[in-house]
Design a protein around this motif. Structure first.
Motif, mmCIF file in Angstrom:
data_model
loop_
_atom_site.group_PDB
_atom_site.id
_atom_site.type_symbol
_atom_site.label_atom_id
_atom_site.label_comp_id
_atom_site.label_asym_id
_atom_site.label_seq_id
_atom_site.Cartn_x
_atom_site.Cartn_y
_atom_site.Cartn_z
ATOM 1 N N GLY A 1 4.775 3.493 -19.320
ATOM 2 C CA GLY A 1 3.827 3.833 -20.333
ATOM 3 C C GLY A 1 3.015 2.673 -20.540
ATOM 4 O O GLY A 1 1.956 2.804 -21.536
ATOM 5 N N GLU A 2 3.291 1.316 -20.233
ATOM 6 C CA GLU A 2 2.362 0.229 -20.560
ATOM 7 C C GLU A 2 1.577 -0.064 -19.212
ATOM 8 O O GLU A 2 1.755 0.365 -18.295
ATOM 9 N N SER A 3 0.758 -1.278 -19.375
ATOM 10 C CA SER A 3 -0.425 -1.389 -18.416
ATOM 11 C C SER A 3 0.578 -1.893 -17.270
ATOM 12 O O SER A 3 1.906 -2.369 -17.136
ATOM 13 N N ILE A 4 -0.246 -1.908 -16.079
ATOM 14 C CA ILE A 4 0.482 -2.159 -14.806
ATOM 15 C C ILE A 4 0.414 -3.853 -14.986
ATOM 16 O O ILE A 4 -0.648 -4.336 -14.967
ATOM 17 N N PRO A 5 1.682 -4.653 -14.826
ATOM 18 C CA PRO A 5 1.596 -5.893 -14.574
ATOM 19 C C PRO A 5 0.394 -6.548 -13.471
ATOM 20 O O PRO A 5 0.612 -5.960 -12.398
ATOM 21 N N LYS A 6 0.075 -7.647 -13.675
ATOM 22 C CA LYS A 6 -0.725 -8.325 -12.660
ATOM 23 C C LYS A 6 0.293 -8.911 -11.709
ATOM 24 O O LYS A 6 1.469 -9.056 -11.892
ATOM 25 N N GLY A 7 -0.284 -8.848 -10.267
ATOM 26 C CA GLY A 7 0.520 -9.269 -9.240
ATOM 27 C C GLY A 7 0.103 -8.383 -7.919
ATOM 28 O O GLY A 7 -0.850 -7.877 -7.835
ATOM 29 N N LYS A 8 0.827 -8.570 -6.983
ATOM 30 C CA LYS A 8 0.495 -8.080 -5.466
ATOM 31 C C LYS A 8 1.310 -6.674 -5.510
ATOM 32 O O LYS A 8 2.426 -6.576 -5.883
ATOM 33 N N TYR A 9 0.679 -5.870 -4.949
ATOM 34 C CA TYR A 9 1.238 -4.416 -4.798
ATOM 35 C C TYR A 9 0.873 -3.897 -3.370
ATOM 36 O O TYR A 9 -0.247 -4.033 -2.804
ATOM 37 N N ILE A 10 1.788 -3.413 -2.790
ATOM 38 C CA ILE A 10 1.566 -2.621 -1.600
ATOM 39 C C ILE A 10 1.628 -0.977 -1.886
ATOM 40 O O ILE A 10 2.334 -0.442 -2.414
ATOM 41 N N ILE A 11 0.489 -0.456 -1.332
ATOM 42 C CA ILE A 11 0.131 0.896 -1.558
ATOM 43 C C ILE A 11 0.258 1.442 -0.215
ATOM 44 O O ILE A 11 -0.310 1.245 0.668
ATOM 45 N N THR A 12 1.096 2.657 -0.214
ATOM 46 C CA THR A 12 1.003 3.407 1.262
ATOM 47 C C THR A 12 0.803 4.826 0.738
ATOM 48 O O THR A 12 1.437 5.441 -0.047
ATOM 49 N N VAL A 13 -0.004 5.282 1.552
ATOM 50 C CA VAL A 13 -0.233 6.703 1.642
ATOM 51 C C VAL A 13 0.167 7.416 3.026
ATOM 52 O O VAL A 13 -0.522 6.787 4.133
ATOM 53 N N GLU A 14 0.736 8.359 2.712
ATOM 54 C CA GLU A 14 1.125 9.117 4.319
ATOM 55 C C GLU A 14 1.463 10.483 3.917
ATOM 56 O O GLU A 14 1.838 10.951 2.930
ATOM 57 N N THR A 15 1.326 11.185 5.132
ATOM 58 C CA THR A 15 1.734 12.650 5.217
ATOM 59 C C THR A 15 3.151 12.800 4.705
ATOM 60 O O THR A 15 4.100 12.082 5.334
ATOM 61 N N SER A 16 3.678 13.978 4.099
ATOM 62 C CA SER A 16 4.910 14.272 3.695
ATOM 63 C C SER A 16 5.766 14.469 4.781
ATOM 64 O O SER A 16 7.002 14.526 4.830
ATOM 65 N N ASN A 17 5.142 15.213 5.701
ATOM 66 C CA ASN A 17 5.810 15.844 6.979
ATOM 67 C C ASN A 17 4.924 15.636 8.268
ATOM 68 O O ASN A 17 3.925 15.557 8.086
ATOM 69 N N ASN A 18 5.599 15.470 9.102
ATOM 70 C CA ASN A 18 4.999 15.395 10.521
ATOM 71 C C ASN A 18 4.652 14.181 10.958
ATOM 72 O O ASN A 18 3.770 14.027 11.928
ATOM 73 N N ASP A 19 4.424 13.139 9.948
ATOM 74 C CA ASP A 19 3.836 11.762 10.283
ATOM 75 C C ASP A 19 2.462 11.937 10.972
ATOM 76 O O ASP A 19 2.044 11.389 11.965
ATOM 77 N N LYS A 20 1.813 12.857 10.367
ATOM 78 C CA LYS A 20 0.315 12.903 10.800
ATOM 79 C C LYS A 20 -0.596 11.753 10.541
ATOM 80 O O LYS A 20 -1.401 11.263 11.364
ATOM 81 N N ALA A 21 -0.480 10.955 9.490
ATOM 82 C CA ALA A 21 -1.272 9.920 9.062
ATOM 83 C C ALA A 21 -0.384 8.979 8.121
ATOM 84 O O ALA A 21 0.333 9.474 7.535
ATOM 85 N N LYS A 22 -0.712 7.641 8.351
ATOM 86 C CA LYS A 22 -0.053 6.788 7.309
ATOM 87 C C LYS A 22 -1.247 5.478 7.203
ATOM 88 O O LYS A 22 -1.806 5.063 8.086
ATOM 89 N N GLN A 23 -1.388 5.154 5.787
ATOM 90 C CA GLN A 23 -2.251 4.039 5.734
ATOM 91 C C GLN A 23 -1.755 3.000 4.622
ATOM 92 O O GLN A 23 -0.995 3.538 3.628
#
Length: 140
Positions: A110-132
């Protein structure tokens, strides 16, 4: 002390949820056999990642992940945010509609996201059609 123990329990729970979802995603793709890249005949899709910061709750800075994709409408994507230096692990799911997806707002309990490095991953839930994957350095 009680607050620290509760925070540690929540972080451990988030870590367990993240690990389980990662294993489940990995197992579903392992069923079909691992190949480098997509099987022939499958369409390769793209996912863009945009990071937005907003202050929806009393001035606390929350992060939202959104983007455009050529995935078909109805495709489910898993959005994960990890920062080792901040002991932060969170995920959100969304369904692609009109070529767009968006996460729920990410915060740290519920509080602010702390400063720093973050790895963001977006991928399809099934069948591995795409990932970034994208690495962002948050420094308000």
């Amino acid at each position: 002390m009680k607050g620290e123990n509760k925070m540690k329990k929540i972080l451990v729970l988030l870590l367990i949820i993240f690990c389980i979802s990662t294993v489940l995603i990995g197992c579903s793709s392992a069923k079909e056999g691992f190949k480098d890249g997509l099987e022939s005949g499958e369409t390769k899709y793209t996912i863009d990642i945009e990071v937005e910061f907003n202050k929806p709750y009393g001035g606390e800075t929350h992060m939202t992940i959104a983007g455009k994709t050529d995935l078909p409408d109805g495709e489910e994507v898993l959005i994960s945010v990890v920062s080792e230096e901040n002991d932060y692990i969170a995920s959100s799911k969304d369904t692609v509609k009109d070529g767009i997806y968006m996460s729920e707002p990410f915060s740290k309990q519920g509080e602010s996201i702390p400063k720093g490095k973050y790895i963001i991953t977006v991928e399809t839930s099934n069948n591995d059609k795409a990932k970034q994957e994208k690495i962002v350095d948050i420094d308000y």
